[in-house]
Scaffold this motif. Structure first.
Motif, mmCIF file in Angstrom:
data_model
loop_
_atom_site.group_PDB
_atom_site.id
_atom_site.type_symbol
_atom_site.label_atom_id
_atom_site.label_comp_id
_atom_site.label_asym_id
_atom_site.label_seq_id
_atom_site.Cartn_x
_atom_site.Cartn_y
_atom_site.Cartn_z
ATOM 1 N N ALA A 1 0.835 -1.203 0.000
ATOM 2 C CA ALA A 1 0.000 0.000 0.000
ATOM 3 C C ALA A 1 0.873 1.258 0.000
ATOM 4 O O ALA A 1 0.590 2.218 -0.735
ATOM 5 N N GLU A 2 1.919 1.248 0.788
ATOM 6 C CA GLU A 2 2.831 2.396 0.827
ATOM 7 C C GLU A 2 3.521 2.590 -0.529
ATOM 8 O O GLU A 2 3.663 3.731 -0.996
ATOM 9 N N MET A 3 3.914 1.493 -1.156
ATOM 10 C CA MET A 3 4.566 1.580 -2.467
ATOM 11 C C MET A 3 3.616 2.177 -3.506
ATOM 12 O O MET A 3 4.021 3.021 -4.313
ATOM 13 N N MET A 4 2.365 1.753 -3.480
ATOM 14 C CA MET A 4 1.413 2.261 -4.471
ATOM 15 C C MET A 4 1.081 3.731 -4.222
ATOM 16 O O MET A 4 0.886 4.499 -5.169
ATOM 17 N N LYS A 5 1.038 4.124 -2.973
ATOM 18 C CA LYS A 5 0.807 5.534 -2.643
ATOM 19 C C LYS A 5 1.966 6.383 -3.200
ATOM 20 O O LYS A 5 1.733 7.429 -3.803
ATOM 21 N N LYS A 6 3.193 5.912 -3.020
ATOM 22 C CA LYS A 6 4.365 6.624 -3.551
ATOM 23 C C LYS A 6 4.332 6.650 -5.076
ATOM 24 O O LYS A 6 4.582 7.682 -5.696
ATOM 25 N N LEU A 7 4.034 5.486 -5.677
ATOM 26 C CA LEU A 7 4.017 5.387 -7.138
ATOM 27 C C LEU A 7 3.011 6.361 -7.735
ATOM 28 O O LEU A 7 3.292 7.006 -8.750
ATOM 29 N N ASN A 8 1.878 6.478 -7.116
ATOM 30 C CA ASN A 8 0.826 7.357 -7.614
ATOM 31 C C ASN A 8 1.286 8.811 -7.724
ATOM 32 O O ASN A 8 0.845 9.535 -8.605
ATOM 33 N N LYS A 9 2.207 9.218 -6.853
ATOM 34 C CA LYS A 9 2.685 10.599 -6.817
ATOM 35 C C LYS A 9 3.960 10.827 -7.636
ATOM 36 O O LYS A 9 4.324 11.969 -7.882
ATOM 37 N N MET A 10 4.634 9.764 -8.014
ATOM 38 C CA MET A 10 5.936 9.888 -8.675
ATOM 39 C C MET A 10 5.829 10.441 -10.083
ATOM 40 O O MET A 10 4.911 10.092 -10.820
ATOM 41 N N LYS A 11 6.814 11.241 -10.444
ATOM 42 C CA LYS A 11 6.895 11.811 -11.793
ATOM 43 C C LYS A 11 8.175 11.366 -12.510
ATOM 44 O O LYS A 11 8.189 11.236 -13.721
ATOM 45 N N SER A 12 9.252 11.168 -11.767
ATOM 46 C CA SER A 12 10.543 10.819 -12.354
ATOM 47 C C SER A 12 10.515 9.398 -12.930
ATOM 48 O O SER A 12 10.188 8.442 -12.216
ATOM 49 N N GLU A 13 10.864 9.276 -14.212
ATOM 50 C CA GLU A 13 10.855 7.954 -14.852
ATOM 51 C C GLU A 13 11.747 6.962 -14.125
ATOM 52 O O GLU A 13 11.388 5.805 -13.963
ATOM 53 N N GLN A 14 12.923 7.413 -13.704
ATOM 54 C CA GLN A 14 13.857 6.503 -13.034
ATOM 55 C C GLN A 14 13.301 6.043 -11.684
ATOM 56 O O GLN A 14 13.406 4.878 -11.333
ATOM 57 N N GLU A 15 12.687 6.954 -10.938
ATOM 58 C CA GLU A 15 12.076 6.572 -9.659
ATOM 59 C C GLU A 15 10.930 5.594 -9.880
ATOM 60 O O GLU A 15 10.781 4.629 -9.133
ATOM 61 N N ILE A 16 10.122 5.855 -10.890
ATOM 62 C CA ILE A 16 9.001 4.963 -11.213
ATOM 63 C C ILE A 16 9.540 3.577 -11.581
ATOM 64 O O ILE A 16 9.070 2.556 -11.071
ATOM 65 N N ARG A 17 10.536 3.553 -12.450
ATOM 66 C CA ARG A 17 11.147 2.289 -12.875
ATOM 67 C C ARG A 17 11.671 1.510 -11.666
ATOM 68 O O ARG A 17 11.408 0.314 -11.514
ATOM 69 N N ASN A 18 12.390 2.199 -10.787
ATOM 70 C CA ASN A 18 12.951 1.543 -9.601
ATOM 71 C C ASN A 18 11.859 0.983 -8.694
ATOM 72 O O ASN A 18 11.968 -0.142 -8.196
ATOM 73 N N LEU A 19 10.813 1.778 -8.497
ATOM 74 C CA LEU A 19 9.743 1.320 -7.610
ATOM 75 C C LEU A 19 8.999 0.132 -8.212
ATOM 76 O O LEU A 19 8.654 -0.816 -7.501
ATOM 77 N N ILE A 20 8.763 0.154 -9.505
ATOM 78 C CA ILE A 20 8.091 -0.979 -10.154
ATOM 79 C C ILE A 20 8.944 -2.243 -10.021
ATOM 80 O O ILE A 20 8.412 -3.324 -9.735
ATOM 81 N N GLN A 21 10.243 -2.113 -10.175
ATOM 82 C CA GLN A 21 11.125 -3.276 -10.006
ATOM 83 C C GLN A 21 11.085 -3.787 -8.564
ATOM 84 O O GLN A 21 11.006 -4.993 -8.331
ATOM 85 N N GLN A 22 11.113 -2.866 -7.599
ATOM 86 C CA GLN A 22 11.027 -3.263 -6.186
ATOM 87 C C GLN A 22 9.689 -3.941 -5.895
ATOM 88 O O GLN A 22 9.637 -4.960 -5.194
ATOM 89 N N PHE A 23 8.618 -3.383 -6.429
ATOM 90 C CA PHE A 23 7.287 -3.952 -6.230
ATOM 91 C C PHE A 23 7.230 -5.375 -6.789
ATOM 92 O O PHE A 23 6.722 -6.284 -6.131
ATOM 93 N N SER A 24 7.753 -5.556 -8.001
ATOM 94 C CA SER A 24 7.732 -6.885 -8.641
ATOM 95 C C SER A 24 8.462 -7.909 -7.786
ATOM 96 O O SER A 24 7.962 -9.019 -7.567
ATOM 97 N N GLU A 25 9.633 -7.555 -7.308
ATOM 98 C CA GLU A 25 10.413 -8.469 -6.468
ATOM 99 C C GLU A 25 9.675 -8.785 -5.167
ATOM 100 O O GLU A 25 9.614 -9.930 -4.741
ATOM 101 N N LYS A 26 9.140 -7.748 -4.539
ATOM 102 C CA LYS A 26 8.431 -7.931 -3.274
ATOM 103 C C LYS A 26 7.179 -8.790 -3.472
ATOM 104 O O LYS A 26 6.883 -9.657 -2.641
#
Length: 165
Positions: free
Chosen positions: A84-109
């Motif tokens: 839930a915390e990851m999705m809240k952060k993702l929803n607000k993110m604008k930076s492509e690199q931050e989005i990419r990193n979070l999606i990779q972290q989410f997938s692994e988790k």
């Protein structure tokens, strides 16, 4: 591994979770639009994953199970909070690199979480439940189960020629 009737609907949804992980990873590998992947993940979060989490917490986090499975259930609930915390952060993110990193972290988790539930939590549940309890839990979960729709207009996880691998 064949899952008991009591937990099979949750296992079906776990399979869909692994399909989601595959699609996210493929999309990243194929350099699909990070914004498109983000929209897809947020859509699946709202239409499937939140529902799945709610079902697990409603039907598994009950006092009679907490007594014997407290550590497992606390880990499950803790993972759900992290998602839930990851999705809240993702929803607000604008930076492509931050989005990419979070999606990779989410997938692994998500992969790790599904493995934990399928290999540790669910077998512990199946050992603990009596036949009557297993039948009752299975009936409740089957009654509320709705198939998950992972479709998306832009199948970004496929190569440009249309193949998935």
């Amino acid at each position: 591994m064949k899952r008991s009737y009591a937990l099979e609907t949750l296992s079906w949804e776990h399979h869909n979770g692994l399909v989601l992980v595959f699609r996210l990873e493929q999309g990243m590998q194929f350099d699909a639009s990070v914004e498109e992947i983000k929209r897809y993940l947020l859509h699946v979060w709202q239409t499937a994953l939140l529902i799945h989490i709610d079902l697990e917490e409603k039907y598994l986090m009950v006092p009679e199970y907490l007594r014997d499975l407290k550590d497992y259930l606390q880990q499950m609930q803790g993972d759900h909070q992290i998602f839930a915390e990851m999705m809240k952060k993702l929803n607000k993110m604008k930076s492509e690199q931050e989005i990419r990193n979070l999606i990779q972290q989410f997938s692994e988790k998500l992969k790790t979480h599904i493995r934990f539930e399928e290999r540790e939590l669910f077998p512990a549940f199946e050992k603990m439940l009596t036949r009557v309890e297993a039948k009752q839990l299975g009936e409740k979960l089957h009654e509320v189960h709705k198939p998950i729709d992972l479709s998306w207009p832009n199948e970004f996880w496929k190569r440009k020629n249309g193949s998935e691998q």
